[in-house]
Design a protein around this motif. Sequence first.
Motif, PDB file in Angstrom:
ATOM      1  N   ALA A   1       0.871  -1.180   0.000  1.00  0.00           N
ATOM      2  CA  ALA A   1       0.000   0.000   0.000  1.00  0.00           C
ATOM      3  C   ALA A   1       0.904   1.225   0.000  1.00  0.00           C
ATOM      4  O   ALA A   1       1.895   1.273   0.728  1.00  0.00           O
ATOM      5  N   ALA A   2       0.594   2.189  -0.860  1.00  0.00           N
ATOM      6  CA  ALA A   2       1.531   3.308  -1.024  1.00  0.00           C
ATOM      7  C   ALA A   2       0.841   4.658  -1.001  1.00  0.00           C
ATOM      8  O   ALA A   2      -0.354   4.775  -1.271  1.00  0.00           O
ATOM      9  N   ILE A   3       1.633   5.655  -0.655  1.00  0.00           N
ATOM     10  CA  ILE A   3       1.246   7.062  -0.748  1.00  0.00           C
ATOM     11  C   ILE A   3       2.351   7.764  -1.526  1.00  0.00           C
ATOM     12  O   ILE A   3       3.408   7.184  -1.781  1.00  0.00           O
ATOM     13  N   THR A   4       2.100   8.998  -1.891  1.00  0.00           N
ATOM     14  CA  THR A   4       3.117   9.792  -2.566  1.00  0.00           C
ATOM     15  C   THR A   4       3.654  10.818  -1.589  1.00  0.00           C
ATOM     16  O   THR A   4       2.891  11.549  -0.961  1.00  0.00           O
ATOM     17  N   VAL A   5       4.968  10.848  -1.442  1.00  0.00           N
ATOM     18  CA  VAL A   5       5.639  11.804  -0.568  1.00  0.00           C
ATOM     19  C   VAL A   5       6.678  12.531  -1.407  1.00  0.00           C
ATOM     20  O   VAL A   5       7.576  11.897  -1.967  1.00  0.00           O
ATOM     21  N   ASN A   6       6.528  13.846  -1.505  1.00  0.00           N
ATOM     22  CA  ASN A   6       7.448  14.654  -2.315  1.00  0.00           C
ATOM     23  C   ASN A   6       7.595  14.092  -3.720  1.00  0.00           C
ATOM     24  O   ASN A   6       8.692  14.010  -4.272  1.00  0.00           O
ATOM     25  N   GLY A   7       6.478  13.669  -4.302  1.00  0.00           N
ATOM     26  CA  GLY A   7       6.478  13.170  -5.666  1.00  0.00           C
ATOM     27  C   GLY A   7       6.980  11.751  -5.839  1.00  0.00           C
ATOM     28  O   GLY A   7       7.065  11.258  -6.956  1.00  0.00           O
ATOM     29  N   GLN A   8       7.297  11.068  -4.745  1.00  0.00           N
ATOM     30  CA  GLN A   8       7.825   9.704  -4.809  1.00  0.00           C
ATOM     31  C   GLN A   8       6.850   8.740  -4.130  1.00  0.00           C
ATOM     32  O   GLN A   8       6.311   9.051  -3.071  1.00  0.00           O
ATOM     33  N   PRO A   9       6.659   7.570  -4.722  1.00  0.00           N
ATOM     34  CA  PRO A   9       5.815   6.589  -4.046  1.00  0.00           C
ATOM     35  C   PRO A   9       6.542   6.016  -2.820  1.00  0.00           C
ATOM     36  O   PRO A   9       7.733   5.719  -2.879  1.00  0.00           O
ATOM     37  N   VAL A  10       5.818   5.912  -1.724  1.00  0.00           N
ATOM     38  CA  VAL A  10       6.360   5.359  -0.482  1.00  0.00           C
ATOM     39  C   VAL A  10       5.362   4.315   0.000  1.00  0.00           C
ATOM     40  O   VAL A  10       4.191   4.621   0.217  1.00  0.00           O
ATOM     41  N   SER A  11       5.834   3.093   0.166  1.00  0.00           N
ATOM     42  CA  SER A  11       4.935   2.011   0.577  1.00  0.00           C
ATOM     43  C   SER A  11       4.863   1.898   2.099  1.00  0.00           C
ATOM     44  O   SER A  11       5.743   2.376   2.822  1.00  0.00           O
ATOM     45  N   ALA A  12       3.834   1.198   2.549  1.00  0.00           N
ATOM     46  CA  ALA A  12       3.708   0.921   3.982  1.00  0.00           C
ATOM     47  C   ALA A  12       4.926   0.133   4.452  1.00  0.00           C
ATOM     48  O   ALA A  12       5.437   0.364   5.553  1.00  0.00           O
ATOM     49  N   GLY A  13       5.416  -0.771   3.631  1.00  0.00           N
ATOM     50  CA  GLY A  13       6.624  -1.524   3.972  1.00  0.00           C
ATOM     51  C   GLY A  13       7.829  -0.625   4.129  1.00  0.00           C
ATOM     52  O   GLY A  13       8.657  -0.831   5.024  1.00  0.00           O
ATOM     53  N   ASP A  14       7.939   0.380   3.239  1.00  0.00           N
ATOM     54  CA  ASP A  14       9.037   1.351   3.358  1.00  0.00           C
ATOM     55  C   ASP A  14       8.946   2.103   4.683  1.00  0.00           C
ATOM     56  O   ASP A  14       9.958   2.327   5.354  1.00  0.00           O
ATOM     57  N   ILE A  15       7.742   2.499   5.043  1.00  0.00           N
ATOM     58  CA  ILE A  15       7.548   3.247   6.289  1.00  0.00           C
ATOM     59  C   ILE A  15       7.915   2.380   7.490  1.00  0.00           C
ATOM     60  O   ILE A  15       8.603   2.834   8.401  1.00  0.00           O
ATOM     61  N   LEU A  16       7.481   1.108   7.460  1.00  0.00           N
ATOM     62  CA  LEU A  16       7.826   0.199   8.562  1.00  0.00           C
ATOM     63  C   LEU A  16       9.337   0.024   8.679  1.00  0.00           C
ATOM     64  O   LEU A  16       9.891   0.094   9.778  1.00  0.00           O
ATOM     65  N   ALA A  17       9.991  -0.207   7.557  1.00  0.00           N
ATOM     66  CA  ALA A  17      11.450  -0.386   7.590  1.00  0.00           C
ATOM     67  C   ALA A  17      12.127   0.872   8.111  1.00  0.00           C
ATOM     68  O   ALA A  17      13.073   0.793   8.908  1.00  0.00           O
ATOM     69  N   SER A  18      11.647   2.015   7.700  1.00  0.00           N
ATOM     70  CA  SER A  18      12.223   3.275   8.186  1.00  0.00           C
ATOM     71  C   SER A  18      11.995   3.444   9.679  1.00  0.00           C
ATOM     72  O   SER A  18      12.845   4.006  10.376  1.00  0.00           O
ATOM     73  N   ALA A  19      10.866   2.944  10.172  1.00  0.00           N
ATOM     74  CA  ALA A  19      10.533   3.108  11.593  1.00  0.00           C
ATOM     75  C   ALA A  19      11.469   2.315  12.496  1.00  0.00           C
ATOM     76  O   ALA A  19      11.592   2.638  13.673  1.00  0.00           O
ATOM     77  N   TRP A  20      12.141   1.286  11.981  1.00  0.00           N
ATOM     78  CA  TRP A  20      13.139   0.629  12.840  1.00  0.00           C
ATOM     79  C   TRP A  20      14.551   0.996  12.444  1.00  0.00           C
ATOM     80  O   TRP A  20      15.438   1.001  13.285  1.00  0.00           O
ATOM     81  N   THR A  21      14.790   1.360  11.177  1.00  0.00           N
ATOM     82  CA  THR A  21      16.154   1.732  10.815  1.00  0.00           C
ATOM     83  C   THR A  21      16.483   3.162  11.232  1.00  0.00           C
ATOM     84  O   THR A  21      17.656   3.464  11.488  1.00  0.00           O
ATOM     85  N   TYR A  22      15.489   4.033  11.328  1.00  0.00           N
ATOM     86  CA  TYR A  22      15.727   5.409  11.763  1.00  0.00           C
ATOM     87  C   TYR A  22      16.359   5.418  13.162  1.00  0.00           C
ATOM     88  O   TYR A  22      17.436   5.996  13.360  1.00  0.00           O
TER      89      TYR A  22
END
Length: 132
Positions: free
Chosen positions: A34-55
């Motif tokens: 599932a994705a949204i667009t952030v600053n013109g780029q697609p960002v998936s829910a998986g990307d957000i989850l991975a960022s939430a632990w790698t951040y």
Amino acid sequence: MTTDWNQIRAMMNAAIDACERIEATGFAPADRDAAITVNGQPVSAGDILASAWTYPENLRYAILRARHDAGADLAYRPETARILIAMAEAAAELIGAGASRPAEQEVDGMIDWFRDHAAPGFERAIAARREA
């Protein structure tokens, strides 16, 4: 040595609040794309989850570098840090446990022990040492 416990509390609360909101969506592994667009780029829910632990993982290294640059390296991991890590790991095992509430009595007993025995007992021991 001093610690900004409010900053640590805010960090842990931010993670807990985000996890709670993620769970409340009913997220399932099939939703990772599932994705949204952030600053013109697609960002998936998986990307957000991975960022939430790698951040926070990456931030940890930034903190270590900043401490080193300031000459404030740690010779060992402080006991209070070990408490936070152990508690976070135990709490993580409860994620997704739902109504089964594994080891509920033990968890409640540990919470009571921290509140009623660990902290007050430690404070009394240090106060007694300093009064002597």
